[in-house]
Write a protein that holds these residues in place. Structure first.
Motif, PDB file in Angstrom:
ATOM      1  N   UNK A   1      86.724  14.320  49.291  1.00 47.05           N
ATOM      2  CA  UNK A   1      86.002  15.295  50.121  1.00 47.05           C
ATOM      3  C   UNK A   1      84.791  14.630  50.764  1.00 47.05           C
ATOM      4  N   UNK A   2      84.629  14.891  52.041  1.00 49.06           N
ATOM      5  CA  UNK A   2      83.522  14.271  52.775  1.00 49.06           C
ATOM      6  C   UNK A   2      82.188  14.797  52.276  1.00 49.06           C
ATOM      7  N   UNK A   3      81.284  13.874  51.991  1.00 48.87           N
ATOM      8  CA  UNK A   3      79.969  14.269  51.505  1.00 48.87           C
ATOM      9  C   UNK A   3      79.143  14.858  52.642  1.00 48.87           C
ATOM     10  N   UNK A   4      78.367  15.884  52.324  1.00 48.48           N
ATOM     11  CA  UNK A   4      77.516  16.507  53.327  1.00 48.48           C
ATOM     12  C   UNK A   4      76.187  15.779  53.404  1.00 48.48           C
ATOM     13  N   UNK A   5      75.650  15.664  54.603  1.00 45.45           N
ATOM     14  CA  UNK A   5      74.379  14.975  54.785  1.00 45.45           C
ATOM     15  C   UNK A   5      73.236  15.792  54.206  1.00 45.45           C
ATOM     16  N   UNK A   6      72.294  15.106  53.659  1.00 48.37           N
ATOM     17  CA  UNK A   6      71.130  15.754  53.060  1.00 48.37           C
ATOM     18  C   UNK A   6      70.208  16.314  54.128  1.00 48.37           C
ATOM     19  N   UNK A   7      69.840  17.548  53.975  1.00 45.15           N
ATOM     20  CA  UNK A   7      68.879  18.180  54.873  1.00 45.15           C
ATOM     21  C   UNK A   7      67.536  18.212  54.153  1.00 45.15           C
ATOM     22  N   UNK A   8      66.642  17.319  54.541  1.00 41.75           N
ATOM     23  CA  UNK A   8      65.359  17.191  53.845  1.00 41.75           C
ATOM     24  C   UNK A   8      64.523  18.463  53.904  1.00 41.75           C
ATOM     25  N   UNK A   9      64.736  19.298  54.930  1.00 36.11           N
ATOM     26  CA  UNK A   9      63.942  20.517  55.084  1.00 36.11           C
ATOM     27  C   UNK A   9      64.446  21.648  54.192  1.00 36.11           C
ATOM     28  N   UNK A  10      65.616  21.449  53.604  1.00 35.29           N
ATOM     29  CA  UNK A  10      66.216  22.493  52.778  1.00 35.29           C
ATOM     30  C   UNK A  10      65.747  22.315  51.338  1.00 35.29           C
ATOM     31  N   UNK A  11      64.720  23.047  50.956  1.00 37.20           N
ATOM     32  CA  UNK A  11      64.139  22.909  49.630  1.00 37.20           C
ATOM     33  C   UNK A  11      64.519  24.074  48.733  1.00 37.20           C
ATOM     34  N   UNK A  12      64.534  23.802  47.461  1.00 36.65           N
ATOM     35  CA  UNK A  12      64.887  24.816  46.482  1.00 36.65           C
ATOM     36  C   UNK A  12      63.625  25.231  45.732  1.00 36.65           C
ATOM     37  N   UNK A  13      63.385  26.521  45.613  1.00 32.15           N
ATOM     38  CA  UNK A  13      62.239  27.019  44.865  1.00 32.15           C
ATOM     39  C   UNK A  13      62.619  27.172  43.393  1.00 32.15           C
ATOM     40  N   UNK A  14      61.916  26.448  42.539  1.00 32.43           N
ATOM     41  CA  UNK A  14      62.242  26.467  41.118  1.00 32.43           C
ATOM     42  C   UNK A  14      62.112  27.859  40.512  1.00 32.43           C
ATOM     43  N   UNK A  15      61.082  28.603  40.935  1.00 31.94           N
ATOM     44  CA  UNK A  15      60.830  29.899  40.298  1.00 31.94           C
ATOM     45  C   UNK A  15      61.840  30.972  40.676  1.00 31.94           C
ATOM     46  N   UNK A  16      62.608  30.757  41.747  1.00 32.80           N
ATOM     47  CA  UNK A  16      63.596  31.758  42.148  1.00 32.80           C
ATOM     48  C   UNK A  16      65.026  31.212  42.113  1.00 32.80           C
ATOM     49  N   UNK A  17      65.199  30.080  41.432  1.00 36.31           N
ATOM     50  CA  UNK A  17      66.523  29.458  41.351  1.00 36.31           C
ATOM     51  C   UNK A  17      66.949  29.254  39.902  1.00 36.31           C
ATOM     52  N   UNK A  18      68.256  29.270  39.691  1.00 36.63           N
ATOM     53  CA  UNK A  18      68.800  29.032  38.355  1.00 36.63           C
ATOM     54  C   UNK A  18      69.980  28.081  38.441  1.00 36.63           C
ATOM     55  N   UNK A  19      70.022  27.136  37.525  1.00 32.06           N
ATOM     56  CA  UNK A  19      71.177  26.267  37.372  1.00 32.06           C
ATOM     57  C   UNK A  19      72.130  26.947  36.395  1.00 32.06           C
TER      58      UNK A  19
END
Length: 200
Positions: A1-19
């Motif tokens: 599967x082709x890897x998607x390019x990293x979007x540096x502006x796309x950040x994840x907020x730790x306080x509203x995200x769950x792994x």
């Protein structure tokens, strides 16, 4: 599967995200099955990196396992294909050691493919104000896919870590990643989360 390019502006907020990691337990990930297109060892390695990264940033971590009391609490519909025939040997439902020690991780025990039905997963996510789920585990087209569809119906944003999940066959994995996941979330690789800063 082709890897998607990293979007540096796309950040994840730790306080509203769950792994959320699905079925990385001894009877599945440690049960001698061979994954495709990613090996079980690759999935475990990438999942472990994600646990470390999310833990260091203070994000919520959910480790999901499937278990049974006596087998009677599991779904048993009549089907054309025979069930996998999983043997419930002692310790089969214990999390693999590579992730079992994750600090402050919430453990969800399910009795079917999906991690939402019949569990407190949605309740615990909402109490913490979480709106984004980062999802991985085994297998792509069963436990991960079912959980993803349930999360979509609950209104969560989702990011699927393509190299932190795998299936029995390459075809099953790629079908879900090509036709299902892009319609209900975003697909990224584990390196995406290692290279960016997860905002606190």
């Amino acid at each position: 599967m082709e890897d998607l390019k990293l979007n540096e502006k796309e950040l994840i907020k730790a306080e509203t995200s769950a792994l959320v990691l699905i079925d990385l337990q001894k009877g599945i990930a440690g049960g001698g099955i061979s994954g495709s297109p990613h090996s079980i060892d690759q999935v475990i390695q990438n999942a472990s990196k994600l646990v470390k990264e999310f833990s260091e940033k203070g994000a919520f971590i959910v480790l999901v396992r499937v278990s049974t009391v006596d087998g009677k609490d599991m779904a048993k519909p009549k089907t054309d294909l025979a069930a996998s025939g999983m043997k419930y040997q002692e310790g089969w439902d214990e999390l693999i050691p590579e992730i079992a020690g994750a600090k402050n991780a919430h453990i969800v025990t399910k009795r079917q493919w999906g991690a939402f039905y019949g569990t407190d997963l949605d309740l615990q996510l909402r109490r913490r104000g979480i709106d984004t789920i980062v999802l991985g585990g085994i297998s792509t087209n069963i436990g991960v896919d079912t959980t993803a569809r349930e999360a979509f119906q609950h209104g969560y944003n989702q990011i699927f870590v393509e190299d932190a999940m795998t299936a029995i066959s390459k075809e099953e994995h790629e079908y879900v990643c090509k036709y299902i996941f892009p319609r209900i979330g975003k697909i990224r690789t584990s390196s995406f989360f290692i290279k960016i800063d997860i905002r606190r």
